[in-house]
Design a protein around this motif. Structure first.
Motif, PDB file in Angstrom:
ATOM      1  N   ASP A 104       8.762  22.555   9.354  1.00  0.00           N
ATOM      2  CA  ASP A 104       9.309  21.351   9.993  1.00  0.00           C
ATOM      3  C   ASP A 104      10.274  20.588   9.084  1.00  0.00           C
ATOM      4  O   ASP A 104      10.824  19.559   9.482  1.00  0.00           O
ATOM      5  N   HIS A 105      10.493  21.085   7.877  1.00  0.00           N
ATOM      6  CA  HIS A 105      11.533  20.484   7.026  1.00  0.00           C
ATOM      7  C   HIS A 105      12.923  20.901   7.510  1.00  0.00           C
ATOM      8  O   HIS A 105      13.909  20.270   7.163  1.00  0.00           O
ATOM      9  N   GLN A 107      15.250  20.452   9.978  1.00  0.00           N
ATOM     10  CA  GLN A 107      15.423  19.520  11.094  1.00  0.00           C
ATOM     11  C   GLN A 107      16.809  19.626  11.718  1.00  0.00           C
ATOM     12  O   GLN A 107      17.165  18.830  12.571  1.00  0.00           O
ATOM     13  N   ALA A 111      16.100  23.338  16.011  1.00  0.00           N
ATOM     14  CA  ALA A 111      14.999  22.364  16.011  1.00  0.00           C
ATOM     15  C   ALA A 111      15.458  20.999  16.489  1.00  0.00           C
ATOM     16  O   ALA A 111      14.690  20.227  17.059  1.00  0.00           O
ATOM     17  N   SER A 112      16.735  20.684  16.245  1.00  0.00           N
ATOM     18  CA  SER A 112      17.241  19.363  16.631  1.00  0.00           C
ATOM     19  C   SER A 112      17.741  19.362  18.077  1.00  0.00           C
ATOM     20  O   SER A 112      18.131  18.320  18.588  1.00  0.00           O
ATOM     21  N   LEU A 117      11.685  19.455  18.029  1.00  0.00           N
ATOM     22  CA  LEU A 117      10.795  18.928  16.988  1.00  0.00           C
ATOM     23  C   LEU A 117       9.841  17.897  17.575  1.00  0.00           C
ATOM     24  O   LEU A 117       8.636  17.928  17.305  1.00  0.00           O
ATOM     25  N   GLU A 118      10.401  16.987  18.354  1.00  0.00           N
ATOM     26  CA  GLU A 118       9.574  15.927  18.923  1.00  0.00           C
ATOM     27  C   GLU A 118       8.589  16.491  19.936  1.00  0.00           C
ATOM     28  O   GLU A 118       7.455  16.030  20.038  1.00  0.00           O
ATOM     29  N   ARG A 253      11.039  12.560   3.170  1.00  0.00           N
ATOM     30  CA  ARG A 253      10.269  12.339   4.396  1.00  0.00           C
ATOM     31  C   ARG A 253       8.762  12.341   4.104  1.00  0.00           C
ATOM     32  O   ARG A 253       8.014  11.557   4.672  1.00  0.00           O
TER      33      ARG A 253
END
Lengths: 388, 401
Positions: A104-105, A107, A111-112, A117-118, A253
């Motif tokens: 999940d790093h 982003q 994934a975006s 991701l959300e 993060r």
């Protein structure tokens, strides 16, 4: 432009040298005049960096996420059919969480897009919106959440890992022990089937992520062939910068989102429930997995080799920092704290160690980031890198 | 200027001299500058910045040098010049809580004030035309809702109230020419001091452009972009001729989307967004850092620090007029002449002058007036006076005089 940039950073030398001395460590900006050999080594590292990171880091991790979420979906299907111990689905859940924390790093890219991701994990959720939404689903009895396709169109808060965590560990999860697939046990069976819908949705998202990082996919092509006609990356430096930001932003993060909001000004004001995956007791495991993943990116990208070895061996120093962080986290797993974030934050020694761990992570992000920017000649603009 | 910390008990009653000493003001450079007579007649600007030692400061400056600089306790952001006064206020960048008032008069100590408990600044503020009230964009971070703080500058910047910003993450704000209607860019992004600068609500963000009556705090008008653009954060704005609001956005969605980032709005209509030419739009990197209007209200400068350029747009119809290449260029302020701007960069450069606009700046396109074809790959032969300083100039700059 880069001459001026370097000029700024060479001026930082006294500041960071001072900081490093104060910390008893060596993380100043160490700019050595590169020899011709060093320059060719740097070129060699940078020229295949994207390829290495894609094939050696990103692709296998998304593949693993796909694998773990598929196993979770299968396991949930079986559990909802036959019932049994909650241990089995919970174990599959934790494996999926760890597989997610291992990637999940990343982003940017697929994934975006599509809020993946959300949707995969709606977090942070400071106001408990997600929890309220999940409760509404449970209350509504809306069976469309049993189907991944329909669920994927609903609120991001009700379709991912954090929702499933509540189903498996939150209030009412004990009812899952009675699951038997029968009509008579409607509430428990609904909860289970909803969990299955989530698991299948996770499997679908992970499959998309894995597929969209395969050779020939747009993001892969864009990263491997920067140029004038490439809308995302015009130069190789922009590609390097993308991965560089994954490391520095990823570490930040962890510090800013996963740790700093928890600690409070004293034990009475600690907020352990702000931790990611606190409900399943995985807060520390997730942080450790994040760190391991970022370190792996550093290794696969051969970022360490770009750092100077003299007068201080910075590559070795980076190793030491990560080792310190792993030891600190493992230390929390002893009898005293048993890996429980709430216990750690209630105890003065625990709080001090937690704070120190935060400092080290921040130190790694800042020190490594700045040195790497100089070593790889990255344009870390004052406004461009962190504007507003 | 009145004593420090009159309100809210936040600055613990430091004396004026005490604050100056505490802040370690470096006056030698400023004193030298003030001895230069012509600095008093030149265009005067203000901006926040960082020096080579990593220290943050804010300065009043001309193209010749600093008139005054003050150290800041953290990174600053935008500034607001107080009408009918020589005061300038510099605000902490989000999620900071300090603001400092200073002026060219070295005999007047800077005055420090803070956001009240439970609030942080978003880095922007604007004065009422009479110079009495200061409006600041703030965050109620427990509830995650935007607020507009109201302070009385004539009473030591004591906070006298606040009203809703009618959205999350209010950022830049400005008053329309009636001096009463406040327009606010609600960026839609939620942050908290405990989480640093991390964005907490990417999935649920809803940026908006709102108009508020400052006398009642009532919402007059609110515009939310199309659902497909809910990750297009409206961040900065300025007022062009005819009360036209020009705004700049930052896109938080997928990098490949590349939506239009510069928009204009007239009250009572829908906001309109405008693309740069195809070869420029991707180079903006989905990020406009600051916007400003020229002295005549005709031309808008919109900076793209990630694209290393400042773009120019015609206020009348949103037409792209060209660009000025400036590495890490972000600060833009009203310049000294027609179509003129001050541009500043994170690499130390400040430039004052006029871009060579590729098309008439003040005439909208119609059948009678045709703009020449814009060739965006042509780098302008602009008329800028340029200097490289030892400072990394921060996101914003303002014209003070």
């Amino acid at each position: 432009m880069f001459a001026l940039f370097s000029c700024f950073f060479s001026r930082y030398l006294p500041l960071f040298a001072g900081l490093a001395l104060a910390l008893g460590m060596g993380f100043g900006i160490l700019v050595a005049s590169p020899s011709a050999q060093a320059a060719s080594e740097t070129e060699e590292i940078l020229s295949h960096l994207a390829e290495r990171v894609i094939t050696g880091h990103i692709q296998p991790r998304y593949k693993d996420l796909q694998q773990k979420s598929s196993e979770l979906a299968l396991g949930m299907a079986q559990f909802c059919e036959t019932g049994g111990s909650l241990h089995a689905p919970r174990q599959l859940f934790t494996k999926t969480v760890l597989a997610f924390a291992a990637i999940d790093h990343i982003q940017f890219g697929p994934a975006s897009e599509e809020y993946r991701l959300e949707r995969f994990a709606y977090w942070p959720d400071r106001k408990g919106r997600g929890l309220r939404a999940v409760r509404r689903v449970l209350k509504s009895g809306d069976k469309t959440v049993w189907k991944a396709a329909a669920l994927s169109q609903k609120s991001v808060a009700v379709q991912g890992l954090t929702a499933l965590e509540f189903l498996l560990y939150g209030k009412g999860s004990e009812t899952l022990a009675t699951v038997d697939g029968s009509e008579a046990n409607a509430a428990a069976n609904f909860r289970c089937r909803y969990g299955l819908g989530i698991a299948q949705n996770l499997q679908a998202i992970a499959t998309e992520l894995s597929d969209e990082w395969q050779a020939g996919a747009p993001i892969v092509t864009a990263l491997l062939a920067p140029g004038a006609g490439n809308k995302l990356y015009r130069t190789r430096k922009e590609v390097i910068l993308e991965f560089y930001k994954v490391v520095t932003a990823g570490l930040s993060r962890i510090h800013d989102l996963k740790m700093s909001p928890l600690i409070g000004r004293d034990a009475a004001h600690a907020k352990p429930r702000r931790a990611a995956f606190w409900r399943s007791g995985m807060a520390l495991d997730v942080i450790r997995q994040n760190l391991t993943a970022i370190e792996d990116l550093i290794t696969v990208g051969r970022f360490r080799e770009l750092l100077p070895k003299k007068p201080i061996d910075l590559p070795a120093y980076v190793d030491k920092l990560f080792q310190y962080q792993y030891r600190a986290i493992d230390g929390f797993k002893g009898d005293k704290h048993r890996g429980d974030i709430a216990l750690i934050l209630q105890d003065e020694n625990g709080r001090a160690a937690f704070q120190q761990l935060m400092n080290k992570i921040n130190h790694t992000a800042v020190g490594f980031g700045r040195n790497l920017a100089v070593a790889a000649d990255l344009p870390m603009g004052f406004n461009a890198s962190d504007g507003d | 200027m009145l004593a420090v910390g009159l309100h809210l008990g936040l600055s613990s009653g430091l004396s004026m001299g005490g604050l100056s000493a505490l802040m370690g003001e470096k006056n030698s450079q400023a004193a030298a500058a003030t001895s230069t007579e012509n600095l008093e007649t030149e265009a005067l600007f203000a901006a926040a910045r960082r020096d080579a030692d990593g220290d943050f400061s804010a300065a009043l400056f001309t193209m010749k040098g600093d008139l005054r600089s003050i150290p800041l306790p953290g990174r600053g952001h935008d500034l607001a010049a107080r009408p009918h006064s020589r005061d300038v206020v510099v605000f902490a960048r989000r999620p900071g809580r300090f603001a400092i008032v200073f002026s060219p008069n070295l005999k007047i100590d800077p005055l420090l004030f803070h956001a009240q408990a439970g609030r942080h600044f978003y880095g922007h503020g604007v004065f009422s035309p009479d110079g009495r009230l200061l409006f600041t964009s703030e965050n109620d971070y427990e509830d995650g809702v935007g607020k507009i703080g109201i302070r009385d500058a004539s009473k030591g910047y004591q906070q006298i109230g606040e009203f809703s910003s009618y959205g999350v993450g209010p950022h830049d704000l400005a008053l329309l020419m009636d001096g009463r209607t406040l327009v606010v860019a609600n960026g839609g992004l939620e942050t908290s001091p405990t989480s640093g600068r991390q964005i907490l609500n990417l999935a649920t963000m809803e940026p908006s452009l709102v108009y508020i009556d400052t006398q009642s705090g009532d919402l007059l008008e609110k515009h939310v972009l199309a659902r497909s653009l809910h990750q297009l954060s409206i961040r900065h704005l300025t007022i062009a001729s005819h009360n036209r609001v020009a705004f700049g956005c930052q896109y938080k969605g997928a990098a490949g989307d590349q939506p239009a980032l510069v928009g204009f709005h007239d009250r009572g209509s829908e906001p309109q967004l405008f693309h740069a030419p195809d070869d420029v739009q991707p180079a903006l990197k989905n990020y406009i850092g600051s916007v400003a209007v020229d002295p005549f209200g005709d031309v808008i400068a919109a900076s793209a620090p990630r694209g290393n350029m400042i773009t120019f747009w015609r206020a009348a119809d949103g037409k792209y007029l060209g660009r000025e290449i400036l590495t890490d260029g972000c600060g833009v302020a009203r310049g000294a002449e027609r179509h003129g701007f001050l541009l500043t960069s994170g690499h130390g450069v400040k430039k004052l002058g006029q871009p060579d606009l590729e098309g008439p700046a003040d005439e909208p396109e119609n059948s009678a007036v045709k703009s020449p074809e814009i060739k965006s790959d042509t780098i302008n032969a602009s008329a800028f006076e340029s200097q490289t300083t030892r400072f990394q100039w921060d996101n914003h700059a303002v014209r003070v005089r």
